[in-house]
Design a protein around this motif. Sequence first.
Motif, PDB file in Angstrom:
ATOM      1  N   SER A   1      -0.187  10.042  -2.401  1.00 15.56           N
ATOM      2  CA  SER A   1       0.795  11.489  -1.655  1.00 15.56           C
ATOM      3  C   SER A   1       0.068  12.198  -2.250  1.00 15.56           C
ATOM      4  O   SER A   1       0.635  13.210  -1.102  1.00 15.56           O
ATOM      5  CB  SER A   1       1.897  10.801  -2.511  1.00 15.56           C
TER       6      SER A   1
ATOM      7  N   ALA B   1       9.700   3.126   3.272  1.00 26.68           N
ATOM      8  CA  ALA B   1       8.678   4.517   2.736  1.00 26.68           C
ATOM      9  C   ALA B   1       9.436   5.781   2.933  1.00 26.68           C
ATOM     10  O   ALA B   1       8.759   6.911   2.062  1.00 26.68           O
ATOM     11  CB  ALA B   1       7.760   4.321   3.657  1.00 26.68           C
TER      12      ALA B   1
ATOM     13  N   ILE C   1       1.241   4.105   8.241  1.00 36.76           N
ATOM     14  CA  ILE C   1       1.569   3.204   7.482  1.00 36.76           C
ATOM     15  C   ILE C   1       1.199   1.866   7.179  1.00 36.76           C
ATOM     16  O   ILE C   1       1.843   1.185   6.232  1.00 36.76           O
ATOM     17  CB  ILE C   1       2.865   4.070   5.953  1.00 36.76           C
TER      18      ILE C   1
ATOM     19  N   LEU D   1       0.537   4.677  -0.595  1.00 37.77           N
ATOM     20  CA  LEU D   1       1.467   5.817  -0.535  1.00 37.77           C
ATOM     21  C   LEU D   1       1.325   6.664  -1.532  1.00 37.77           C
ATOM     22  O   LEU D   1       1.348   7.737  -1.861  1.00 37.77           O
ATOM     23  CB  LEU D   1       2.576   4.965   0.242  1.00 37.77           C
TER      24      LEU D   1
ATOM     25  N   VAL E   1       6.882   9.646   9.851  1.00 40.83           N
ATOM     26  CA  VAL E   1       6.316   8.622   8.654  1.00 40.83           C
ATOM     27  C   VAL E   1       6.406   7.442  10.086  1.00 40.83           C
ATOM     28  O   VAL E   1       7.747   7.122  10.418  1.00 40.83           O
ATOM     29  CB  VAL E   1       7.244   8.065   7.426  1.00 40.83           C
TER      30      VAL E   1
END
Length: 137
Positions: free
Chosen positions: A63, A84, A37, A59, A73
Amino acid sequence: MMVVENTYTPYYNHIVYSYPSDVRRLWKQGKVLMLDIRTPQEYVAHHVPGSVLIPMDYLEELSHYFSDKEVAVICEHGNRAYYATFGMPHLYRRRAYYLAGGLQAWMYMGYEVVRGLDEGAKVWKELLNSQSVRSRA
């Protein structure tokens, strides 16, 4: 002596706080998608081979790409990944693993990383070309 490998939160039983050795084992077995991420620039500098780049800012919007998969993650130090996973638990329909310590801990353990753009970044490029994301980029 008791060794703690994984811890589960009582509030979100589909989120697992995991250490690099546990995440790597799952990754090597093909059980998790490594979801990076970080920013594209950070991804180019170093990343886990085969990880998929979806920066944190996108995100929620993207998703649908990973919601049906078990994901690990990851970010550089673990701070963004913590937010996140534990801060956005609604994004994960299946199990989500938070990589404690991030890529810094991963690399400290001597685990594999690569540089540059690869297949995982191609996913990001395709998503950037989609109309819904292009308007934000």
